[in-house]
Design an enzyme around this catalytic site. Sequence first.
Site, PDB file in Angstrom:
ATOM      1  N   SER A  19      24.338 -52.804  13.255  1.00 15.90           N
ATOM      2  CA  SER A  19      23.162 -51.936  13.115  1.00 15.90           C
ATOM      3  C   SER A  19      22.762 -51.321  14.460  1.00 15.90           C
ATOM      4  CB  SER A  19      21.981 -52.686  12.469  1.00 15.90           C
ATOM      5  OG  SER A  19      21.397 -53.598  13.371  1.00 15.90           O
ATOM      6  N   ASN A  20      22.921 -52.037  15.552  1.00 15.05           N
ATOM      7  CA  ASN A  20      22.665 -51.430  16.860  1.00 15.05           C
ATOM      8  C   ASN A  20      23.688 -50.336  17.159  1.00 15.05           C
ATOM      9  OD1 ASN A  20      20.378 -52.627  18.545  1.00 15.05           O
ATOM     10  ND2 ASN A  20      21.301 -54.462  17.643  1.00 15.05           N
ATOM     11  N   ARG A  72      41.429 -66.510  26.637  1.00 17.13           N
ATOM     12  CA  ARG A  72      40.364 -65.499  26.598  1.00 17.13           C
ATOM     13  C   ARG A  72      40.761 -64.251  27.369  1.00 17.13           C
ATOM     14  NH1 ARG A  72      35.281 -66.693  24.797  1.00 17.13           N
ATOM     15  NH2 ARG A  72      35.078 -68.814  24.094  1.00 17.13           N
ATOM     16  N   LEU A 100      32.528 -63.261  27.647  1.00 15.08           N
ATOM     17  CA  LEU A 100      33.532 -62.551  28.437  1.00 15.08           C
ATOM     18  C   LEU A 100      33.804 -63.282  29.752  1.00 15.08           C
ATOM     19  CD1 LEU A 100      32.106 -59.007  27.748  1.00 15.08           C
ATOM     20  CD2 LEU A 100      34.301 -59.880  26.918  1.00 15.08           C
ATOM     21  N   ASN A 114      24.569 -54.947  27.623  1.00 15.88           N
ATOM     22  CA  ASN A 114      24.458 -55.792  26.424  1.00 15.88           C
ATOM     23  C   ASN A 114      23.021 -55.768  25.923  1.00 15.88           C
ATOM     24  OD1 ASN A 114      25.162 -57.886  24.501  1.00 15.88           O
ATOM     25  ND2 ASN A 114      24.098 -59.343  25.823  1.00 15.88           N
ATOM     26  N   HIS A 116      20.340 -58.274  23.971  1.00 15.51           N
ATOM     27  CA  HIS A 116      20.155 -59.678  23.643  1.00 15.51           C
ATOM     28  C   HIS A 116      18.809 -59.853  22.932  1.00 15.51           C
ATOM     29  CE1 HIS A 116      20.738 -63.981  23.978  1.00 15.51           C
ATOM     30  NE2 HIS A 116      19.465 -64.071  24.311  1.00 15.51           N
TER      31      HIS A 116
HETATM   32  C1  GAR Z   1      21.518 -58.204  17.368  1.00 19.53           C
HETATM   33  O1  GAR Z   1      20.291 -58.809  17.089  1.00 19.53           O
HETATM   34  C2  GAR Z   1      21.893 -58.439  18.815  1.00 19.53           C
HETATM   35  O2  GAR Z   1      20.801 -58.422  19.685  1.00 19.53           O
HETATM   36  C3  GAR Z   1      22.496 -59.805  18.742  1.00 19.53           C
HETATM   37  O3  GAR Z   1      23.255 -59.816  17.564  1.00 19.53           O
HETATM   38  C4  GAR Z   1      22.651 -58.933  16.612  1.00 19.53           C
HETATM   39  C5  GAR Z   1      23.696 -57.968  16.128  1.00 19.53           C
HETATM   40  O4  GAR Z   1      23.196 -57.184  15.088  1.00 19.53           O
HETATM   41  N1  GAR Z   1      23.299 -60.073  19.886  1.00 19.53           N
HETATM   42  C6  GAR Z   1      23.446 -61.269  20.431  1.00 19.53           C
HETATM   43  O5  GAR Z   1      22.931 -62.277  19.983  1.00 19.53           O
HETATM   44  C7  GAR Z   1      24.324 -61.299  21.674  1.00 19.53           C
HETATM   45  N2  GAR Z   1      24.286 -62.565  22.293  1.00 19.53           N
HETATM   46  P1  GAR Z   1      23.883 -55.805  14.727  1.00 19.53           P
HETATM   47  O6  GAR Z   1      25.381 -56.102  14.514  1.00 19.53           O
HETATM   48  O7  GAR Z   1      23.225 -55.390  13.459  1.00 19.53           O
HETATM   49  O8  GAR Z   1      23.664 -54.861  15.863  1.00 19.53           O
END
Ligand code: GAR
Length: 207
Positions: A19-20, A72, A100, A114, A116
């Site tokens: 979604s982001n 990795r 990473l 990123n 978070h």
């Molecule tokens: C989001 O809330 C993002 O902030 C989080 O995963 C979700 C992804 O949602 N990221 C983390 O936790 C990174 N450590 P999305 O796939 O709908 O964007």
Amino acid sequence: MSTAAGRVRTAILISGRGSNMVALIEAARAADFPAEIALVAANLPDAGGLERARSAGIAAVCVDHRPFGKDREGFERALDEALRAHGIELVALAGFMRVLTPWFVTRWQGRLINIHPSLLPDFRGTHTHARALEAGVAEHGCTVHFVVPELDAGPTILQARVPVLPGDDEASLSARVLEQEHRIYPQALALVASGAARLENGAAVGA
Ligand code: GAR
């Protein structure tokens, strides 16, 4: 980072629904947005965001991390190759759930951001909403930051705060935070792509 040649070629890395990623793709449709989303890459073939990217007309690839097992860096070298093959200059992690290595982070230093789902430095790592509820904080939120080798420890570009309301559960709180993620991530990407925010000597300048 903006170059005379035009918009900064940006890749979005995902592991899930994306979604982001969609918020970034939509923002980048504006002709004056300083980044162009040139690639979406996932580490899992069933990441829902891959299909969403393709239907938005964006090149989307999977670099499956699983055949690499514990190697990795081997996975990251394959990912890096895909990024370079597409002429990528800037990488935005959007729900990319692989830690990473310093090799990759150093290679992309200053060009790797990123999002978070917490007000960093609070609640690094996973299950941020559950941990915020458990801690009884009055405010929670999200952070866009430059990535450094230490997990979720890079300098902040933008943050957004939301209240924690009585009766909140993980679902209601994460939905409130996600709305803010979709608002600030495009803003932060624009700041970095335009050069208005930069990583200098380990600090975010202009953020
Ligand atoms: C989001 O809330 C993002 O902030 C989080 O995963 C979700 C992804 O949602 N990221 C983390 O936790 C990174 N450590 P999305 O796939 O709908 O964007």
